[in-house]
Design a protein around this motif. Structure first.
Motif, PDB file in Angstrom:
ATOM      1  N   LEU A   1      -1.557 -15.209 -11.123  1.00 23.04           N
ATOM      2  CA  LEU A   1      -0.675 -14.904 -10.005  1.00 23.04           C
ATOM      3  C   LEU A   1       0.460 -13.977 -10.426  1.00 23.04           C
ATOM      4  O   LEU A   1       0.949 -13.177  -9.631  1.00 23.04           O
ATOM      5  CB  LEU A   1      -0.107 -16.205  -9.430  1.00 23.04           C
ATOM      6  N   GLU A   2       0.886 -14.083 -11.672  1.00 21.96           N
ATOM      7  CA  GLU A   2       1.944 -13.190 -12.159  1.00 21.96           C
ATOM      8  C   GLU A   2       1.461 -11.742 -12.150  1.00 21.96           C
ATOM      9  O   GLU A   2       2.201 -10.819 -11.807  1.00 21.96           O
ATOM     10  CB  GLU A   2       2.359 -13.608 -13.568  1.00 21.96           C
ATOM     11  N   ALA A   3       0.199 -11.533 -12.521  1.00 26.87           N
ATOM     12  CA  ALA A   3      -0.358 -10.176 -12.479  1.00 26.87           C
ATOM     13  C   ALA A   3      -0.442  -9.673 -11.043  1.00 26.87           C
ATOM     14  O   ALA A   3      -0.188  -8.499 -10.766  1.00 26.87           O
ATOM     15  CB  ALA A   3      -1.744 -10.163 -13.127  1.00 26.87           C
ATOM     16  N   ALA A   4      -0.793 -10.578 -10.097  1.00 26.80           N
ATOM     17  CA  ALA A   4      -0.850 -10.176  -8.686  1.00 26.80           C
ATOM     18  C   ALA A   4       0.528  -9.783  -8.188  1.00 26.80           C
ATOM     19  O   ALA A   4       0.690  -8.804  -7.449  1.00 26.80           O
ATOM     20  CB  ALA A   4      -1.426 -11.307  -7.841  1.00 26.80           C
ATOM     21  N   ALA A   5       1.541 -10.541  -8.591  1.00 28.46           N
ATOM     22  CA  ALA A   5       2.905 -10.197  -8.180  1.00 28.46           C
ATOM     23  C   ALA A   5       3.333  -8.869  -8.798  1.00 28.46           C
ATOM     24  O   ALA A   5       3.969  -8.035  -8.140  1.00 28.46           O
ATOM     25  CB  ALA A   5       3.867 -11.310  -8.602  1.00 28.46           C
ATOM     26  N   GLY A   6       2.984  -8.652 -10.066  1.00 27.96           N
ATOM     27  CA  GLY A   6       3.304  -7.380 -10.715  1.00 27.96           C
ATOM     28  C   GLY A   6       2.595  -6.225 -10.047  1.00 27.96           C
ATOM     29  O   GLY A   6       3.150  -5.121  -9.894  1.00 27.96           O
ATOM     30  N   MET A   7       1.347  -6.472  -9.635  1.00 27.83           N
ATOM     31  CA  MET A   7       0.609  -5.437  -8.920  1.00 27.83           C
ATOM     32  C   MET A   7       1.320  -5.041  -7.633  1.00 27.83           C
ATOM     33  O   MET A   7       1.413  -3.858  -7.284  1.00 27.83           O
ATOM     34  CB  MET A   7      -0.803  -5.947  -8.611  1.00 27.83           C
ATOM     35  N   ALA A   8       1.846  -6.027  -6.908  1.00 26.37           N
ATOM     36  CA  ALA A   8       2.556  -5.728  -5.665  1.00 26.37           C
ATOM     37  C   ALA A   8       3.807  -4.891  -5.934  1.00 26.37           C
ATOM     38  O   ALA A   8       4.118  -3.949  -5.191  1.00 26.37           O
ATOM     39  CB  ALA A   8       2.929  -7.024  -4.955  1.00 26.37           C
ATOM     40  N   GLN A   9       4.542  -5.242  -6.995  1.00 23.24           N
ATOM     41  CA  GLN A   9       5.725  -4.459  -7.357  1.00 23.24           C
ATOM     42  C   GLN A   9       5.340  -3.017  -7.672  1.00 23.24           C
ATOM     43  O   GLN A   9       5.972  -2.058  -7.190  1.00 23.24           O
ATOM     44  CB  GLN A   9       6.416  -5.081  -8.584  1.00 23.24           C
ATOM     45  N   LEU A  10       4.299  -2.870  -8.463  1.00 20.66           N
ATOM     46  CA  LEU A  10       3.877  -1.539  -8.890  1.00 20.66           C
ATOM     47  C   LEU A  10       3.423  -0.699  -7.698  1.00 20.66           C
ATOM     48  O   LEU A  10       3.801   0.468  -7.546  1.00 20.66           O
ATOM     49  CB  LEU A  10       2.743  -1.667  -9.916  1.00 20.66           C
ATOM     50  N   ARG A  11       2.636  -1.301  -6.825  1.00 23.72           N
ATOM     51  CA  ARG A  11       2.118  -0.563  -5.679  1.00 23.72           C
ATOM     52  C   ARG A  11       3.245  -0.116  -4.749  1.00 23.72           C
ATOM     53  O   ARG A  11       3.261   1.020  -4.258  1.00 23.72           O
ATOM     54  CB  ARG A  11       1.132  -1.437  -4.906  1.00 23.72           C
ATOM     55  N   ASN A  12       4.192  -1.006  -4.494  1.00 28.60           N
ATOM     56  CA  ASN A  12       5.286  -0.657  -3.588  1.00 28.60           C
ATOM     57  C   ASN A  12       6.174   0.444  -4.167  1.00 28.60           C
ATOM     58  O   ASN A  12       6.628   1.344  -3.439  1.00 28.60           O
ATOM     59  CB  ASN A  12       6.114  -1.897  -3.269  1.00 28.60           C
ATOM     60  N   MET A  13       6.423   0.370  -5.483  1.00 27.29           N
ATOM     61  CA  MET A  13       7.219   1.432  -6.111  1.00 27.29           C
ATOM     62  C   MET A  13       6.482   2.763  -6.065  1.00 27.29           C
ATOM     63  O   MET A  13       7.086   3.813  -5.802  1.00 27.29           O
ATOM     64  CB  MET A  13       7.535   1.049  -7.563  1.00 27.29           C
ATOM     65  N   LEU A  14       5.160   2.716  -6.302  1.00 24.72           N
ATOM     66  CA  LEU A  14       4.377   3.942  -6.261  1.00 24.72           C
ATOM     67  C   LEU A  14       4.421   4.564  -4.867  1.00 24.72           C
ATOM     68  O   LEU A  14       4.590   5.788  -4.713  1.00 24.72           O
ATOM     69  CB  LEU A  14       2.930   3.652  -6.663  1.00 24.72           C
ATOM     70  N   ARG A  15       4.305   3.750  -3.845  1.00 28.42           N
ATOM     71  CA  ARG A  15       4.387   4.264  -2.476  1.00 28.42           C
ATOM     72  C   ARG A  15       5.738   4.932  -2.218  1.00 28.42           C
ATOM     73  O   ARG A  15       5.804   6.008  -1.599  1.00 28.42           O
ATOM     74  CB  ARG A  15       4.170   3.131  -1.481  1.00 28.42           C
ATOM     75  N   ALA A  16       6.797   4.273  -2.657  1.00 33.32           N
ATOM     76  CA  ALA A  16       8.137   4.822  -2.410  1.00 33.32           C
ATOM     77  C   ALA A  16       8.320   6.162  -3.114  1.00 33.32           C
ATOM     78  O   ALA A  16       8.819   7.128  -2.517  1.00 33.32           O
ATOM     79  CB  ALA A  16       9.199   3.824  -2.879  1.00 33.32           C
ATOM     80  N   TYR A  17       7.922   6.237  -4.385  1.00 35.79           N
ATOM     81  CA  TYR A  17       8.059   7.505  -5.129  1.00 35.79           C
ATOM     82  C   TYR A  17       7.196   8.600  -4.493  1.00 35.79           C
ATOM     83  O   TYR A  17       7.630   9.743  -4.319  1.00 35.79           O
ATOM     84  CB  TYR A  17       7.647   7.314  -6.584  1.00 35.79           C
ATOM     85  N   ALA A  18       5.939   8.256  -4.165  1.00 35.16           N
ATOM     86  CA  ALA A  18       5.032   9.270  -3.619  1.00 35.16           C
ATOM     87  C   ALA A  18       5.519   9.781  -2.265  1.00 35.16           C
ATOM     88  O   ALA A  18       5.367  10.978  -1.957  1.00 35.16           O
ATOM     89  CB  ALA A  18       3.626   8.669  -3.491  1.00 35.16           C
ATOM     90  N   TRP A  19       6.101   8.934  -1.448  1.00 38.49           N
ATOM     91  CA  TRP A  19       6.582   9.352  -0.129  1.00 38.49           C
ATOM     92  C   TRP A  19       7.836  10.208  -0.227  1.00 38.49           C
ATOM     93  O   TRP A  19       7.964  11.237   0.446  1.00 38.49           O
ATOM     94  CB  TRP A  19       6.854   8.126   0.736  1.00 38.49           C
ATOM     95  N   SER A  20       8.744   9.794  -1.084  1.00 41.91           N
ATOM     96  CA  SER A  20      10.057  10.459  -1.110  1.00 41.91           C
ATOM     97  C   SER A  20      10.079  11.715  -1.975  1.00 41.91           C
ATOM     98  O   SER A  20      10.905  12.606  -1.749  1.00 41.91           O
ATOM     99  CB  SER A  20      11.127   9.480  -1.604  1.00 41.91           C
ATOM    100  N   GLN A  21       9.203  11.784  -2.980  1.00 41.36           N
ATOM    101  CA  GLN A  21       9.242  12.913  -3.910  1.00 41.36           C
ATOM    102  C   GLN A  21       8.072  13.859  -3.634  1.00 41.36           C
ATOM    103  O   GLN A  21       6.918  13.464  -3.765  1.00 41.36           O
ATOM    104  CB  GLN A  21       9.156  12.413  -5.365  1.00 41.36           C
ATOM    105  N   GLN A  22       8.364  15.051  -3.238  1.00 44.50           N
ATOM    106  CA  GLN A  22       7.318  16.052  -3.024  1.00 44.50           C
ATOM    107  C   GLN A  22       6.937  16.660  -4.377  1.00 44.50           C
ATOM    108  O   GLN A  22       7.269  17.806  -4.694  1.00 44.50           O
ATOM    109  CB  GLN A  22       7.824  17.128  -2.056  1.00 44.50           C
ATOM    110  N   GLU A  23       6.256  15.860  -5.173  1.00 38.75           N
ATOM    111  CA  GLU A  23       5.935  16.252  -6.547  1.00 38.75           C
ATOM    112  C   GLU A  23       4.456  16.014  -6.810  1.00 38.75           C
ATOM    113  O   GLU A  23       3.801  15.226  -6.114  1.00 38.75           O
ATOM    114  CB  GLU A  23       6.776  15.444  -7.539  1.00 38.75           C
ATOM    115  N   PRO A  24       3.907  16.640  -7.840  1.00 42.08           N
ATOM    116  CA  PRO A  24       2.500  16.392  -8.194  1.00 42.08           C
ATOM    117  C   PRO A  24       2.314  14.957  -8.679  1.00 42.08           C
ATOM    118  O   PRO A  24       3.270  14.295  -9.103  1.00 42.08           O
ATOM    119  CB  PRO A  24       2.228  17.417  -9.300  1.00 42.08           C
TER     120      PRO A  24
END
Length: 585
Positions: free
Chosen positions: A399-422
């Motif tokens: 479950l700790e890995a699942a929680a870490g996965m959620a953190q990682l995915r949400n951060m990735l979404r935020a960076y990808a949306w806000s930063q117009q970068e490769p």
């Protein structure tokens, strides 16, 4: 750790050490005991065995038990043709014997009585079949003469000890409730009785007659007409089953016990059981968990001669106690698994609708609850209208890995949306933030940006952080891995520049993003797994996308191993030049 960066060192180390559940089960055996694999090498040993043999476990593990321990009465090496234990081991049958000798660590001989039985290692994380050996010094082994108050076919003390040892190892090596009950029944039938009845109290405090089984020769036959829901447990009934289901005590029972006027619905069902089965003597014991009563175990004799006596109850109680531990663990496992799967399914997103593109996703949890958690996929629309695709695996399987996965995915979404970068720059930002912000230690990831070109083609730009490479399959069945854009996995602390790679996707092609559970199999290299995936993906190129993903999982994924996330994308086919648009009138 997941991904192509993983080595086989950890797996080799795990195979050399006794599985945790097996080691714990061995310690519950009151006699010397060890388990060997198909070649006779020692896999696990308990403390009493170390003490009796005068050898630490480290000197026993991995050794051939026959060569190391078995000796003749004068201490001479014993040929396998003269060793009754070795012959029974090769035959794969339960057996017992007396008058054998083991060589102790100090060179002295230890006279032993022994019992061996096959033991399934499948639920301890091992796919082999082993053999359990239980041994005792003769002064502690009982004679085979029956004692007063014992039933006609009672067991000797050594046989009882061997039965309890087998019960411990077999029941604690599974985390499936139905399998634990099946094993429990096979342990007591026909050895102790010809009928076995298991009543369980569900998590909703309902009583369910889960098993009514009759031993007919070598066959165990379920009497389904006698199974099913039972009336509630009466609070003050003195009847044997009612007391057992309240955890009060074990007791003996017979047909006369339930011929009197029934005091509860359970008493009515018990009368029906005795009449239908012809049981003339029964022994009933509560099945207790660590916190509550889980049910009751009833052994009945109909054709088997002799009645149960009070001297038989301690053995039945010991068996029921071990069954309670196994069922408690299995129920806890199932609850944990349900929570983990529910959490994982809620965390994994719905796919966006992208005009002209087809997408299909699949997620298969591992069979072990502790193995649910780290694999994930994602797809979402970016602020500039392009589509982001991601596949990843967080280190850990819980479950700790699942929680870490959620953190990682949400951060990735935020960076990808806000930063117009490769993609490479977004992943680099994510890597820099992992250690100070999240609980994730390491992870692998492929992040891709999918854009439509001016001539209505699709362009893929991606970066790969230590993950298995995407697979691109053309409509004609040409399959190639996209190995460019590869760099270190996330969480290493290295600050190296991450590369991007770009490819123009052919019309009607299929792009596969997947986690390593799809390509890893025991005894096979990652290259073999990649080759197997390429071969089957090419053969399925013409299939509709949902069918392709289902068939890939069925053909390529090794059953019963790691969890798998799979994201498949298909571009639109090239327009048929022979077709013309209809004229408007």
């Amino acid at each position: 750790m997941a991904g192509s960066e993983r080595t086989g060192t950890d797996r080799q180390r795990q195979r050399a050490e006794p599985p945790a559940r097996l080691a714990d089960a061995m310690e519950a055996i009151g006699a010397g005991a060890y388990v060997v694999d198909e070649q006779g090498r020692v896999l696990a040993v308990n403390t009493p065995a170390e003490r009796l043999l005068g050898r630490p476990a480290a000197d026993l593990l991995g050794q051939d038990a026959h060569d190391l321990l078995h000796r003749g009465p004068q201490g001479q090496p014993l040929p396998t043709t003269q060793c009754a234990m070795r012959q029974a081991f090769h035959a794969g049958n339960p057996a017992q014997g007396h008058g054998e000798h083991f060589l102790r660590g100090d060179g002295s001989l230890l006279p032993v009585s022994w019992m061996i039985t096959p033991y399934d290692l499948g639920d301890t994380g091992d796919r082999r079949t082993g053999t359990l050996v239980v041994f005792h010094t003769p002064e502690h082994a009982d004679s085979a003469e029956p004692r007063p108050e014992r039933a006609t076919e009672s067991l000797t003390d050594f046989e009882r000890l061997a039965l309890l040892a087998e019960t411990t190892t077999r029941l604690t090596s599974t985390l499936d409730v139905d399998e634990a009950l099946r094993r429990l029944v096979s342990l007591v039938l026909p050895r102790l009785a010809d009928w076995a009845v298991i009543d369980l109290i569900t998590e909703h405090d309902e009583v369910w007659r889960t098993a009514v089984v009759h031993a007919e020769g070598d066959r165990l036959v379920h009497q389904e007409d006698l199974e099913g829901p039972m009336p509630p447990v009466p609070e003050e009934s003195p009847m044997p089953l009612s007391r057992a289901l309240r955890g009060v005590a074990s007791a003996l029972a017979g047909p006369a016990t339930y011929r009197r006027a029934p005091d509860s619905g359970i008493a009515v069902e018990q009368r029906r059981l005795f009449e239908a089965t012809g049981i003339h003597s029964a022994a009933i014991a509560p099945i207790r968990g660590t916190r509550e009563v889980l049910g009751a175990l009833t052994l009945g004799r109909a054709e088997k001669p002799g009645d149960f006596t009070t001297a038989d109850l301690p053995l039945l109680e010991d068996i029921a106690r071990r069954a309670g531990v196994a069922l408690d663990n299995a129920r806890l496992y199932q609850r944990q698994r349900a929570v983990a799967e529910t959490m994982q399914n809620h965390l994994l997103p719905q796919m966006p609708r992208v005009p002209g593109l087809q997408m299909a996703v699949r997620y298969l949890p591992a069979p072990d609850a502790s193995q649910v958690g780290g694999d994930w996929y994602d797809a979402f629309t970016l602020s500039d209208g392009s589509t982001a695709l991601a596949i990843g695996d967080v280190v850990g399987h819980d479950l700790e890995a699942a929680a870490g996965m959620a953190q990682l995915r949400n951060m990735l979404r935020a960076y990808a949306w806000s930063q117009q970068e490769p993609p490479s720059r977004i992943v680099q930002r994510l890597d820099e933030a992992i250690m100070p912000i999240t609980d994730v230690t390491m992870a692998t990831l492929v992040l891709a940006r999918l854009t439509r070109t001016d001539d209505d083609n699709w362009q893929l730009t991606w970066t790969n952080a230590g993950h298995p490479p995407p697979l691109l399959v053309t409509r004609d069945g040409l399959a190639d891995y996209l190995t460019e854009g590869h760099s270190l996995l996330l969480g290493t602390g290295a600050r190296a520049t991450r590369p991007d790679a770009t490819v123009l996707l052919p019309p009607g092609c299929t792009l596969l993003l997947y986690t390593d559970g799809l390509i890893e199999a025991p005894g096979h290299t990652l290259d073999e797994g990649l080759s197997r995936l390429r071969q089957h993906a090419a053969a399925l190129a013409h299939r509709p996308l949902p069918s392709l993903t289902d068939q890939l999982l069925r053909r390529v994924h090794p059953p019963g191993l790691d969890d798998v996330a799979l994201l498949a994308l298909r571009t639109p086919p090239r327009p048929d030049p022979g077709r013309t648009a209809p004229r408007r009138r």
